[in-house]
Design a protein around this motif. Sequence first.
Motif, PDB file in Angstrom:
ATOM      1  N   ASP A  91      12.408 -37.582   1.171  1.00 33.04           N
ATOM      2  CA  ASP A  91      12.757 -36.901  -0.071  1.00 33.04           C
ATOM      3  C   ASP A  91      14.143 -36.280  -0.020  1.00 33.04           C
ATOM      4  O   ASP A  91      14.826 -36.197  -1.051  1.00 33.04           O
ATOM      5  N   TRP A  92      14.562 -35.816   1.150  1.00 29.31           N
ATOM      6  CA  TRP A  92      15.898 -35.217   1.220  1.00 29.31           C
ATOM      7  C   TRP A  92      16.958 -36.244   0.826  1.00 29.31           C
ATOM      8  O   TRP A  92      17.826 -35.977  -0.002  1.00 29.31           O
ATOM      9  N   GLY A  93      16.908 -37.420   1.421  1.00 29.27           N
ATOM     10  CA  GLY A  93      17.906 -38.432   1.132  1.00 29.27           C
ATOM     11  C   GLY A  93      17.874 -38.907  -0.305  1.00 29.27           C
ATOM     12  O   GLY A  93      18.910 -39.040  -0.955  1.00 29.27           O
ATOM     13  N   PRO A 152      22.732 -34.713   5.752  1.00 32.27           N
ATOM     14  CA  PRO A 152      22.872 -35.471   7.000  1.00 32.27           C
ATOM     15  C   PRO A 152      21.780 -36.517   7.177  1.00 32.27           C
ATOM     16  O   PRO A 152      21.058 -36.820   6.219  1.00 32.27           O
ATOM     17  N   GLN A 153      21.680 -37.036   8.388  1.00 27.72           N
ATOM     18  CA  GLN A 153      20.702 -38.077   8.681  1.00 27.72           C
ATOM     19  C   GLN A 153      19.308 -37.655   8.244  1.00 27.72           C
ATOM     20  O   GLN A 153      18.847 -36.565   8.552  1.00 27.72           O
ATOM     21  N   GLN A 211      21.185 -41.481   4.103  1.00 31.04           N
ATOM     22  CA  GLN A 211      21.862 -41.742   5.376  1.00 31.04           C
ATOM     23  C   GLN A 211      20.840 -42.100   6.446  1.00 31.04           C
ATOM     24  O   GLN A 211      19.908 -41.349   6.693  1.00 31.04           O
ATOM     25  N   ASP A 212      21.024 -43.271   7.058  1.00 32.99           N
ATOM     26  CA  ASP A 212      20.165 -43.720   8.153  1.00 32.99           C
ATOM     27  C   ASP A 212      18.697 -43.811   7.720  1.00 32.99           C
ATOM     28  O   ASP A 212      17.830 -43.136   8.269  1.00 32.99           O
ATOM     29  N   ASP A 272      24.699 -46.705   7.120  1.00 38.29           N
ATOM     30  CA  ASP A 272      23.974 -47.242   8.283  1.00 38.29           C
ATOM     31  C   ASP A 272      22.465 -47.241   8.042  1.00 38.29           C
ATOM     32  O   ASP A 272      21.687 -46.823   8.902  1.00 38.29           O
ATOM     33  N   TYR A 273      22.052 -47.718   6.905  1.00 39.14           N
ATOM     34  CA  TYR A 273      20.652 -47.492   6.549  1.00 39.14           C
ATOM     35  C   TYR A 273      19.659 -48.492   7.146  1.00 39.14           C
ATOM     36  O   TYR A 273      18.471 -48.426   6.866  1.00 39.14           O
TER      37      TYR A 273
END
Length: 311
Positions: free
Chosen positions: A148-150, A157-158, A180-181, A205-206
């Motif tokens: 959920d953050w991304g 961040p990651q 991210q990632d 860089d997912y």
Amino acid sequence: MKKIIVTILFLGMVLGGNAQNSSSPYQAVVAQDGSGDYTSVQDAVNAAPENRREPWLIFVKNGSYREQVVVPPTKTYIHLIGQDKNKTIIHHNLNVGGKPEEGIEPSKAAFWKHSVHNPASEVHKFEGSVVYVKGNHFYTENISYINDWGVDNQNGPQALAMSSQADCASFNNCILRSFQDTWMTSRNDSHRLYVKDCWIEGAVDYFYGSGDALLENCTLYNVRSGSVIVAPSHKNVKSVMYSVTAQLTVMLRQLTVSRNWDVRGTIHRVRYISILLCASLWHRKVGQIWGLFRLCLLSMTVGMPKAMCWT
């Protein structure tokens, strides 16, 4: 590979045993409304027997499961089967950002509330991924794995949705989303990963890590300009590494298909990419499309069917 997966599932149905409902092919059912054996996916994984040599099928009914799921090394042959990939969702809000410097703008430090390194966070000392697979022979289908953050913040961040640190892991008809990632593959070069008919979404860089990863008929969805799709990091440069047969949906003008991460000289292969171009980009000459690929990959051919952007 298709035959192998089907065979494994069939053996799990025939030989699984110990199911609470003898008429069901599943050894456990997860349902938020209490109609199954468990209300959380982690509880079902915890209850599975250790060191299996045949599939342990866990059926996950439609629902929004806000939890972290960790499959330990001793929980081998765990199979998570969702009811509907758009309605069976395993998600959480977490990232691995370090403590921000004092005086930093509050909006830029918002991630700290959801960092696994923050002692005051609900996710303090969690693994740095919504789902962390350590048990070999893991298989899953028809489930969305979302950080959920991304997704909500479209920023670092990651914030991993998936970390698959196991050998012989397989994903079929799943959705994986973050920024991210999104997905970290195994750090072990010899580990094998098979991904089919999946949607993988991110910006930086997912899809990254090591191991031999084969993606077939997958959609790699870039959420911003300047996206970097894969970032292999293999210690043994003679490894097969990443092999991708995928549909790359290009919504923005600039992206990098691949870059090395952590190790120089990594070999990575993208066999075929079918690019769905937005109508607004189609006016560009075919030759200019190569400008999208800042790093040329080995043995790559590109097909460019004209298509409207997805809404």
